[in-house]
Design an enzyme around this catalytic site. Structure first.
Site, PDB file in Angstrom:
ATOM      1  N   SER A  29       0.810  -1.220   0.000  1.00  0.00           N
ATOM      2  CA  SER A  29       0.000   0.000   0.000  1.00  0.00           C
ATOM      3  C   SER A  29       0.843   1.268   0.000  1.00  0.00           C
ATOM      4  O   SER A  29       0.407   2.301  -0.513  1.00  0.00           O
ATOM      5  CB  SER A  29      -0.928   0.008   1.217  1.00  0.00           C
ATOM      6  OG  SER A  29      -0.195  -0.102   2.423  1.00  0.00           O
ATOM      7  N   ASP A 182      -4.238   6.946  10.205  1.00  0.00           N
ATOM      8  CA  ASP A 182      -3.978   5.578  10.665  1.00  0.00           C
ATOM      9  C   ASP A 182      -2.588   5.419  11.268  1.00  0.00           C
ATOM     10  O   ASP A 182      -2.276   4.388  11.878  1.00  0.00           O
ATOM     11  CB  ASP A 182      -4.193   4.561   9.537  1.00  0.00           C
ATOM     12  CG  ASP A 182      -3.269   4.772   8.333  1.00  0.00           C
ATOM     13  OD1 ASP A 182      -2.295   5.534   8.437  1.00  0.00           O
ATOM     14  OD2 ASP A 182      -3.532   4.146   7.283  1.00  0.00           O
ATOM     15  N   HIS A 185       0.396   5.095   7.050  1.00  0.00           N
ATOM     16  CA  HIS A 185       0.650   5.560   5.687  1.00  0.00           C
ATOM     17  C   HIS A 185       0.940   7.061   5.671  1.00  0.00           C
ATOM     18  O   HIS A 185       0.221   7.829   6.319  1.00  0.00           O
ATOM     19  CB  HIS A 185      -0.559   5.270   4.794  1.00  0.00           C
ATOM     20  CG  HIS A 185      -0.891   3.818   4.702  1.00  0.00           C
ATOM     21  ND1 HIS A 185      -1.771   3.202   5.575  1.00  0.00           N
ATOM     22  CD2 HIS A 185      -0.456   2.861   3.856  1.00  0.00           C
ATOM     23  CE1 HIS A 185      -1.871   1.925   5.255  1.00  0.00           C
ATOM     24  NE2 HIS A 185      -1.084   1.693   4.214  1.00  0.00           N
TER      25      HIS A 185
END
Length: 210
Positions: A29, A182, A185
């Protein structure tokens, strides 16, 4: 007059940057650009950095959110298209999130680099760094993977991907200003800091393309 105007615009326009060699960015990701708009992710920002610095290359985003090193290994042959001339490998974050054994990540990354070697592709290996909460033995075993494999395969060893953010003097401010909510990231600004470090490493990688 219309044709004349088009001709003048054509002559006056600066020459376009050559497409350059195809570089596959294999990752999870963090490579895919999770949580960011299409132009804010790692690959598009890195592409703009290379273009702005006159480094001709065409980056291919082969990042898949959630991929472990095992999942990336399972699709590496598909990711390495016939036109690929080099590869950036940024993997290991999801192995860490799941607490998977370091020896498994080592074996998977070793196999990925072996595939690249077989295809005669130079590789930039970008490390992830284990947190301390798994214990010192786990951290030492995981963190050693990247330097060991880069040496064994003749790959370029990059700086740890998130290091430009972790190096900020105020860690709490960096997490707020440079990371998504979060805490895993980077946001667009954080990606920009990463790209400032990663860009010159990719230029070094391009120097190995034959």
């Amino acid at each position: 007059m219309r044709n004349l105007a088009l001709a003048v615009l054509f002559v006056a326009a600066p020459p376009a940057l050559a497409a350059g060699p195809e570089v596959v960015a294999l990752g999870d990701s963090l490579t895919a650009g999770y949580g960011l708009s299409p132009g804010e992710g790692l690959v598009p920002q890195l592409q703009r950095w290379l273009d702005d610095h006159g480094a001709a290359a065409t980056l291919v985003n082969a990042g898949v959110s959630g991929d472990t090193t095992a999942a990336a290994l399972a699709r590496v042959d598909w990711a390495l298209t016939p036109g690929a001339k080099a590869m950036i490998v940024t993997l290991g974050g999801n192995d860490l999130l799941r607490g998977l054994p370091p020896e498994e990540a080592r074996a998977n990354l070793d196999a990925i680099l072996t595939r690249a070697e077989g295809a005669k592709l130079p590789v930039l290996l970008v490390p992830m760094v284990a947190p301390g909460n798994y214990g010192p033995e786990y951290k030492a075993a995981f963190d050693a993977i990247y330097a060991d494999l880069a040496s064994a395969h003749g790959a370029i060893l990059g700086e740890p991907l998130l290091q430009p953010i972790l190096d900020q003097p105020d860690r709490q401010a960096a997490l707020k200003d440079l990371m998504q909510p979060d805490g895993i990231h980077p946001n667009a600004k954080g990606v920009g800091l990463i790209v400032d470090v990663l860009g010159p490493e990719v230029v070094q990688l391009l120097g190995r393309v034959k």
